[in-house]
Design a protein around this motif. Structure first.
Motif, PDB file in Angstrom:
ATOM      1  N   LEU A 149      -0.335   6.745   0.480  1.00 50.95           N
ATOM      2  CA  LEU A 149      -0.566   5.297   0.477  1.00 50.95           C
ATOM      3  C   LEU A 149       0.217   4.663   1.621  1.00 50.95           C
ATOM      4  O   LEU A 149       1.436   4.870   1.745  1.00 50.95           O
ATOM      5  N   VAL A 203       4.342   7.654   0.274  1.00 50.51           N
ATOM      6  CA  VAL A 203       4.171   6.216   0.515  1.00 50.51           C
ATOM      7  C   VAL A 203       4.871   5.821   1.815  1.00 50.51           C
ATOM      8  O   VAL A 203       6.036   6.182   2.042  1.00 50.51           O
ATOM      9  N   THR A 208       8.524   2.636  -5.704  1.00 48.17           N
ATOM     10  CA  THR A 208       7.363   3.314  -5.114  1.00 48.17           C
ATOM     11  C   THR A 208       7.661   3.766  -3.678  1.00 48.17           C
ATOM     12  O   THR A 208       7.130   4.771  -3.203  1.00 48.17           O
ATOM     13  N   ALA A 250      -0.383   4.635  -5.554  1.00 50.59           N
ATOM     14  CA  ALA A 250       0.502   5.685  -5.015  1.00 50.59           C
ATOM     15  C   ALA A 250       0.539   6.900  -5.934  1.00 50.59           C
ATOM     16  O   ALA A 250       0.652   8.043  -5.472  1.00 50.59           O
TER      17      ALA A 250
END
Ligand code: NA7
Length: 544
Positions: free
Chosen positions: A214, A355, A349, A208
């Motif tokens: 991602l 993401v 994340t 990421a």
């Protein structure tokens, strides 16, 4: 005399073709086995698939790859000099550092000269007339050996699921367990990460940080505890090394072969406040130690629920979008019954703008397209795919070899309903065939280096015994094997482990029998049993 003079050689390659022992695999298990076999004065050939030593740590070069056992414990204990001189740099060792360590061991103990790299054992047949194993490799080697030892690893047969259309994908795709040796640069790319086990959870934050976007494709959320990884100061190591042998001894006397703070209390022996305090303190210290907060977390669902809910609340407090947080919360297995993950910034994340968490439990991947992939409800344009989809664990790396024992019996057929072993070390009908950390031994539930050492030492002592008593053949009896298999299942059934669809149960491989693969009775208890077997003149084995 050197080994070339002593043994018949292949006329073509001029390599010896007869050995006392063949070892398959040159990871932690294969290297130590080689060392011990040499001490017994045996001639050995190790065949290793990779073009370097290291096993799992040779293949798993994915971004973020790191061991979930602390450095000071995830190392060999059999050489005081080695453990004193090697310096680790971090609390949890990264893949590259472990690989450097293994290479150092190979050099320091002059192991390489008996290892043939880039060579996979493909078949092995026991010839009853000469009481030897005839071993074949993908390089055309045909050798024979009195003993055949599988050091093939529990997590070595990487598995890319069957996905329609993968061959037409125009970008690049990778498996975490078979990662390229050169760095992979995801800068500017749209990357899909499929799988949220330990590998996916370690890789996600690192990918990421580099990729343009991602997408994490999650089928089953997992529990993960922060590692709080940090540099390991020289002073701290020095302190530990003062009593290294004692630390190792204590570790071997635990269920997992790892020094954790094992609790003597059940989760409901304490008040709600105290329980929360305990979980909080363990979360703050990090790592798998968390799952030992109370001694009944693997036994009582009610107790386990308290730990699971604590982690779910952590997820809810870290992940800003409540919908994403809920999607990340595991509900379908008790905490720890799938291998607990140890991460760096995994949940955080999902607060990044680049993401996206994609739920493929309710909207499965239907096909890979030339430019991405389609789920039931969505279409994703992608430059790279990363499969973190795991392994055909414990048995996969053994059964991909065509092993045939007495009467030509095929091991894969014998194990069709699940692996059958005595102590996870041998299987009836396959004389002089040993498995290091085989199914039915504690293996993956422990610090695997500790389990490897115990098995290697047991096998070495057994071969010494045979030499001293002029025995040529050892074999597990079917009776002892049946008892052991029953015991392994019985012990597992008393725990919460079988309730999860985990790779411990073979549940991740379509068609694989649903059998609990490792022995859950504890490393300390298990090694005691192994010693008792020896003390009772190798109870359950026959010699010939
Ligand atoms: P794991 O723990 O087996 O994880 C594999 C992950 O991949 C897991 O989340 C799986 O979901 C997922 N998976 C597997 N097949 C598929 C398909 N077909 N579609 C979507 N998702 C899939 O492997 P790891 O490499 O992460 O870790 C293995 C061990 O290495 C680890 O336990 C440590 O001991 C070190 P599922 O849970 O099956 O729904």
């Amino acid at each position: 005399m050197n080994s070339l003079q002593r043994h018949p050689v292949d006329a073509h390659s001029n390599r010896p073709t007869e050995f006392d022992a063949v070892v398959a695999g040159a990871g932690f298990a294969g290297l130590y086995m080689l060392h011990r076999l040499r001490e017994l004065g045996l001639s050995v050939r190790v065949f290793e698939m990779g073009d370097g030593v290291g096993g799992t740590w040779y293949w798993n070069r994915y971004p973020g790859a790191r061991c979930d056992v602390e450095s000071m414990q995830y190392s060999y204990s059999w050489s005081e000099e080695l453990q004193q001189e090697w310096q680790w740099t971090e609390r949890y060792p990264a893949q590259a550092e472990i690989l450097r360590y293994i290479n150092h061991v190979a050099d320091r103990f002059d192991l390489r000269r008996d290892i043939q790299l880039e060579t996979a054992v493909t078949a092995a047949r026991y010839d009853e007339n000469i009481e030897r194993w005839l071993v074949e490799t993908d390089r055309g080697d045909r050798v024979s050996a009195k003993f055949l030892i599988m050091a093939t690893g529990c997590l070595s047969a990487a598995r890319v699921p069957d996905m329609k259309g993968l061959e037409y994908f125009r970008g690049k795709w990778y498996h975490t367990g078979d990662w390229p040796h050169e760095p992979v640069d995801f800068t500017g790319q749209r990357v899909a990460l499929i799988g949220t086990g330990s590998s996916g959870i370690q890789a996600a934050p690192v990918i990421a940080a580099q990729a343009a976007h991602l997408y994490v494709f999650q089928r089953t959320p997992n529990f993960t505890i922060p590692a709080w990884n940090e540099p390991l100061p020289a002073e701290k190591q020095k302190e530990w090394k003062k009593n290294y042998a004692e630390h190792r001894r204590k570790a071997r006397d635990t269920r997992s072969g790892i020094l954790y703070e094992y609790s003597q209390r059940g989760a409901f022996d304490v008040s709600e406040e105290e329980r929360q305090r305990e979980f909080e303190a363990r979360w703050a210290r990090g790592g798998a130690n968390f799952t030992h907060a109370f001694n009944d977390l693997f036994l009582s669902k009610k107790s386990n629920d308290t730990a699971a809910e604590f982690v779910r609340n952590k997820i809810r407090s870290i992940v800003r979008d409540p919908k994403v947080a809920e999607l990340l919360c595991p509900h379908n297995h008790p905490i720890g019954t799938k291998r607990i993950c140890v991460d760096t910034d995994y949940y955080k994340t999902f607060n990044r703008d680049n993401v996206t968490l994609v739920d493929i439990r309710h909207s499965p991947i239907e096909e890979i397209t030339p430019s991405g992939l389609c789920t039931r409800d969505g279409k994703y344009e992608l430059d790279s795919l990363v499969f973190a989809t795991g392994y055909d664990a414990v048995t996969g790396s053994i059964l991909r070899i065509d092993v045939r024992g007495r009467g030509g019996r095929v091991l894969a057929e014998k194990w069709a309903e699940g692996p059958r072993t005595y102590l996870g070390l041998m299987t009836a009908g396959f004389p002089n065939f040993f498995i290091i950390t085989g199914p039915g031994s504690p293996s993956v539930l422990t610090n695997v280096v500790v389990s490897i050492e115990q098995h290697v030492e047991w096998i070495a002592a057994c071969l010494r015994h045979m030499k001293e008593n002029q025995e040529d053949v050892i074999e597990a009896t079917p009776h002892a094997e049946n008892h052991w298999v029953e015991h392994v299942n019985e012990v597992a059934e008393k725990t919460l482990f079988p309730s999860a669809n985990s790779w411990y149960m073979g549940a991740n491989i379509p068609g694989k029998p649903r059998v609990f693969l490792p022995y859950v009775g504890g490393f300390n208890n298990y090694s005691k049993i192994c010693n008792e077997v020896v003390a009772e003149n190798y109870r359950g084995f026959t010699f010939g």
